[in-house]
Design a protein around this motif. Structure first.
Motif, PDB file in Angstrom:
ATOM      1  N   SER A   1     -68.580  -3.238 -29.573  1.00  0.00           N
ATOM      2  CA  SER A   1     -68.506  -4.189 -28.281  1.00  0.00           C
ATOM      3  C   SER A   1     -67.636  -3.547 -26.835  1.00  0.00           C
ATOM      4  N   PRO A   2     -67.747  -4.533 -26.027  1.00  0.00           N
ATOM      5  CA  PRO A   2     -66.535  -3.714 -24.753  1.00  0.00           C
ATOM      6  C   PRO A   2     -65.324  -3.798 -25.151  1.00  0.00           C
ATOM      7  N   GLU A   3     -64.599  -4.923 -25.653  1.00  0.00           N
ATOM      8  CA  GLU A   3     -63.090  -4.508 -25.578  1.00  0.00           C
ATOM      9  C   GLU A   3     -62.805  -4.104 -26.736  1.00  0.00           C
ATOM     10  N   LYS A   4     -63.921  -3.103 -27.485  1.00  0.00           N
ATOM     11  CA  LYS A   4     -62.612  -2.337 -28.423  1.00  0.00           C
ATOM     12  C   LYS A   4     -62.555  -1.107 -27.933  1.00  0.00           C
ATOM     13  N   ARG A   5     -63.458  -0.629 -26.940  1.00  0.00           N
ATOM     14  CA  ARG A   5     -62.969   0.425 -25.883  1.00  0.00           C
ATOM     15  C   ARG A   5     -62.998   1.375 -26.032  1.00  0.00           C
ATOM     16  N   TYR A   6     -64.649   1.912 -27.154  1.00  0.00           N
ATOM     17  CA  TYR A   6     -65.428   2.920 -27.119  1.00  0.00           C
ATOM     18  C   TYR A   6     -65.244   4.005 -26.546  1.00  0.00           C
ATOM     19  N   GLU A   7     -65.491   3.501 -25.219  1.00  0.00           N
ATOM     20  CA  GLU A   7     -65.561   4.831 -23.804  1.00  0.00           C
ATOM     21  C   GLU A   7     -64.093   4.839 -24.182  1.00  0.00           C
ATOM     22  N   ALA A   8     -63.270   4.690 -24.318  1.00  0.00           N
ATOM     23  CA  ALA A   8     -61.528   5.399 -24.423  1.00  0.00           C
ATOM     24  C   ALA A   8     -61.068   6.542 -25.303  1.00  0.00           C
ATOM     25  N   ILE A   9     -62.527   6.416 -26.812  1.00  0.00           N
ATOM     26  CA  ILE A   9     -62.430   6.473 -28.255  1.00  0.00           C
ATOM     27  C   ILE A   9     -63.164   8.243 -27.806  1.00  0.00           C
ATOM     28  N   LEU A  10     -64.831   8.308 -26.586  1.00  0.00           N
ATOM     29  CA  LEU A  10     -65.228   9.581 -27.100  1.00  0.00           C
ATOM     30  C   LEU A  10     -64.428  10.181 -25.862  1.00  0.00           C
ATOM     31  N   GLU A  11     -63.337   9.984 -24.541  1.00  0.00           N
ATOM     32  CA  GLU A  11     -62.758  10.616 -24.053  1.00  0.00           C
ATOM     33  C   GLU A  11     -61.315  11.377 -24.593  1.00  0.00           C
ATOM     34  N   ILE A  12     -60.799  10.748 -25.458  1.00  0.00           N
ATOM     35  CA  ILE A  12     -59.630  11.176 -26.806  1.00  0.00           C
ATOM     36  C   ILE A  12     -60.656  12.131 -27.355  1.00  0.00           C
ATOM     37  N   ALA A  13     -62.157  11.844 -27.775  1.00  0.00           N
ATOM     38  CA  ALA A  13     -62.701  12.444 -28.786  1.00  0.00           C
ATOM     39  C   ALA A  13     -62.937  14.200 -27.983  1.00  0.00           C
ATOM     40  N   LYS A  14     -63.062  13.795 -26.841  1.00  0.00           N
ATOM     41  CA  LYS A  14     -62.807  14.887 -25.928  1.00  0.00           C
ATOM     42  C   LYS A  14     -61.935  15.935 -25.916  1.00  0.00           C
ATOM     43  N   GLU A  15     -60.443  15.492 -26.115  1.00  0.00           N
ATOM     44  CA  GLU A  15     -59.204  16.209 -25.848  1.00  0.00           C
ATOM     45  C   GLU A  15     -58.914  16.847 -27.294  1.00  0.00           C
TER      46      GLU A  15
ATOM     47  N   GLN B   1     -61.907   7.194 -47.294  1.00  0.00           N
ATOM     48  CA  GLN B   1     -61.286   8.069 -48.099  1.00  0.00           C
ATOM     49  C   GLN B   1     -60.866   9.583 -47.550  1.00  0.00           C
ATOM     50  N   LYS B   2     -61.994  10.022 -46.284  1.00  0.00           N
ATOM     51  CA  LYS B   2     -61.963  11.591 -45.903  1.00  0.00           C
ATOM     52  C   LYS B   2     -61.243  11.567 -44.336  1.00  0.00           C
ATOM     53  N   SER B   3     -60.730  10.340 -44.377  1.00  0.00           N
ATOM     54  CA  SER B   3     -60.105  10.590 -42.693  1.00  0.00           C
ATOM     55  C   SER B   3     -58.857  10.345 -42.855  1.00  0.00           C
ATOM     56  N   LYS B   4     -58.071  11.211 -42.176  1.00  0.00           N
ATOM     57  CA  LYS B   4     -56.782  11.497 -41.848  1.00  0.00           C
ATOM     58  C   LYS B   4     -56.298  10.208 -41.551  1.00  0.00           C
ATOM     59  N   VAL B   5     -56.871   9.583 -40.212  1.00  0.00           N
ATOM     60  CA  VAL B   5     -56.588   9.543 -39.046  1.00  0.00           C
ATOM     61  C   VAL B   5     -57.706   8.118 -38.492  1.00  0.00           C
ATOM     62  N   LEU B   6     -56.852   6.651 -38.745  1.00  0.00           N
ATOM     63  CA  LEU B   6     -57.797   5.667 -37.912  1.00  0.00           C
ATOM     64  C   LEU B   6     -57.382   5.176 -36.387  1.00  0.00           C
ATOM     65  N   LEU B   7     -58.476   5.435 -35.750  1.00  0.00           N
ATOM     66  CA  LEU B   7     -57.977   5.071 -34.080  1.00  0.00           C
ATOM     67  C   LEU B   7     -58.665   4.202 -33.808  1.00  0.00           C
ATOM     68  N   HIS B   8     -57.442   3.039 -33.012  1.00  0.00           N
ATOM     69  CA  HIS B   8     -58.047   2.329 -32.859  1.00  0.00           C
ATOM     70  C   HIS B   8     -57.755   2.047 -30.750  1.00  0.00           C
ATOM     71  N   ALA B   9     -58.449   1.607 -30.231  1.00  0.00           N
ATOM     72  CA  ALA B   9     -58.398   1.678 -29.122  1.00  0.00           C
ATOM     73  C   ALA B   9     -58.848   0.327 -27.971  1.00  0.00           C
ATOM     74  N   ASN B  10     -58.409  -0.770 -28.988  1.00  0.00           N
ATOM     75  CA  ASN B  10     -58.337  -2.341 -28.285  1.00  0.00           C
ATOM     76  C   ASN B  10     -56.970  -2.714 -28.420  1.00  0.00           C
ATOM     77  N   ARG B  11     -57.588  -3.649 -26.643  1.00  0.00           N
ATOM     78  CA  ARG B  11     -55.431  -3.920 -26.091  1.00  0.00           C
ATOM     79  C   ARG B  11     -55.385  -5.199 -26.652  1.00  0.00           C
ATOM     80  N   GLY B  12     -54.162  -4.953 -27.177  1.00  0.00           N
ATOM     81  CA  GLY B  12     -54.079  -6.289 -27.207  1.00  0.00           C
ATOM     82  C   GLY B  12     -53.952  -7.457 -28.732  1.00  0.00           C
ATOM     83  N   GLU B  13     -54.880  -6.389 -28.913  1.00  0.00           N
ATOM     84  CA  GLU B  13     -54.923  -6.982 -30.983  1.00  0.00           C
ATOM     85  C   GLU B  13     -53.921  -7.953 -31.165  1.00  0.00           C
ATOM     86  N   HIS B  14     -54.517  -8.693 -31.372  1.00  0.00           N
ATOM     87  CA  HIS B  14     -54.073 -10.269 -31.706  1.00  0.00           C
ATOM     88  C   HIS B  14     -53.345  -9.958 -33.788  1.00  0.00           C
TER      89      HIS B  14
END
Length: 376
Positions: free
Chosen positions: A214-228, A277-290
């Protein structure tokens, strides 16, 4: 006592729905007769598979509103749901008390204010929208202004939910309530699914997400981070609702050139657990998450949460400063450090912290808050 629980759509099976399921279970365990009001027919089997709870067995009455308007008028549909449906539910079930477990632009009739408890998990009010979500913006187009104008007027007249007993899911949310409404809200952290039985010796250089597309989860930013960070695998786990299909399609197009991104759409609980179980990191891009239930889910599996530096992650100190980010470049650096420095001792400390947010703790605090309202 007869206690009603109002929720917009339990079939979403997200964090807000997990809260509602736990409220119902706590009330049933305490000997109350529980009725449920929802907008859409409940898929109880889906709830059982997602949450491991027989919700149907905990209910004595279910009222389905089936409020329908075209998608463009979604906000208006929720206001209608919050007012007219509230009255119909009360007339048919005749509860002694009502708990609104998800605040969907609801409005509460004045006659029921003193018998209503509202658990606020997020703000979606268009009035002064920027104040509710840090750094968020709302369209300044003429069409948006025309669309929002009647909502602003309606909420100025029908905002009586502010005078119900207010509960908040974090100190961050409670502060916003105080600033915007001049009301006090008692903080009860939400229940979080914990995966303490998952082995932590199977970690890979993976980053995952656990949030709907969903747009508020800002997956576009996650894709940019993946590129880096092209040498790290990104596993994006989330659900796609019917009204977000176009958004998800656009997201897929943007990801075609990013080879280290993998999508897991409407994943089962077992698939989600396997990825955690296999992931070392969980990435969360939502701003102002309650709050961010996924942050605690990650901790319980020994996965390091790396959220945006805002919301409850910051104000409630859910995540330490060194693991929070503001820019794509910051996030990429933090992820690199977390992947390289992940270790069993850190994973166990994260697990210990996650235990503070289990279902038992939530149900205990929730029922304690109810005691002042229930006349035994």
């Amino acid at each position: 006592m007869k206690i009603g629980v109002i929720h917009y759509n339990l079939n979403a099976c997200g964090g807000a729905e997990y809260v509602c399921v736990n409220m119902i279970e706590a009330l049933k365990k305490s000997g109350h007769e529980v009725g449920l009001c929802v907008n859409d027919s409940v898929d109880f089997e889906r709830l059982r598979n997602f949450f491991g709870v027989d919700v149907k067995n905990n209910l004595s009455y279910v009222y389905t509103a089936n409020s329908r308007l075209v998608p463009f008028f979604e906000m208006y549909r929720r206001i209608v749901y919050g007012y007219s449906v509230f009255k119909k539910f009360w007339k048919r079930f005749d509860p002694d008390l009502v708990v609104v477990s998800f605040f969907p632009l609801s409005v509460v009739p004045k006659d029921y204010i003193e018998k209503t408890i509202t658990y606020i998990q997020s703000f979606v009010i268009p009035i002064d929208f920027r104040s509710f979500y840090e750094d968020e913006t709302i369209s300044n187009s003429l069409s948006s202004k025309i669309y929002l104008m009647p909502i602003r007027a309606m909420l100025r007249v029908f905002d009586d939910f502010r005078d119900t007993k207010l509960l908040a899911n974090s100190r961050y949310t409670s502060r916003l309530i105080k600033e915007r409404w001049d009301r006090n809200a008692f903080v009860i952290y939400p229940p979080c699914p914990l995966y303490l039985d998952l082995p932590i010796n199977k970690k890979k250089d993976w980053v995952c997400t656990l949030s709907r597309f969903s747009p508020e989860k800002r997956y576009e930013a996650i894709l940019e981070i993946a590129k880096e960070t092209p040498d790290i695998e990104y596993h994006l786990v989330g659900s796609v609702s019917s009204d977000k299909i176009q958004y998800f399609s656009d997201l897929l197009k943007k990801s075609r050139s990013i080879n280290n991104v993998h999508f897991h759409i409407n994943a089962s609980v077992d698939e989600k657990k396997e990825i955690l179980q296999k992931s070392k990191v969980l990435l969360h891009a939502n701003r102002g998450e309650h709050f961010g239930i996924c942050l605690v889910e990650a901790m319980s599996s020994g996965t390091i949460p790396v959220p945006h530096n805002s919301g409850a992650a910051k104000e409630d100190s859910l995540v330490p400063l060194e693991h929070r980010w503001k820019t794509v470049r910051d996030a990429a650096k933090i992820i690199r450090l977390c992947v390289d420095n992940w270790n069993v001792d850190l994973a166990n400390k994260l697990r210990d912290k996650s235990r503070d947010f289990d279902s038992q703790s939530f149900q205990r605090h929730f029922m304690n808050s109810m005691n002042d309202e229930i006349d035994y």
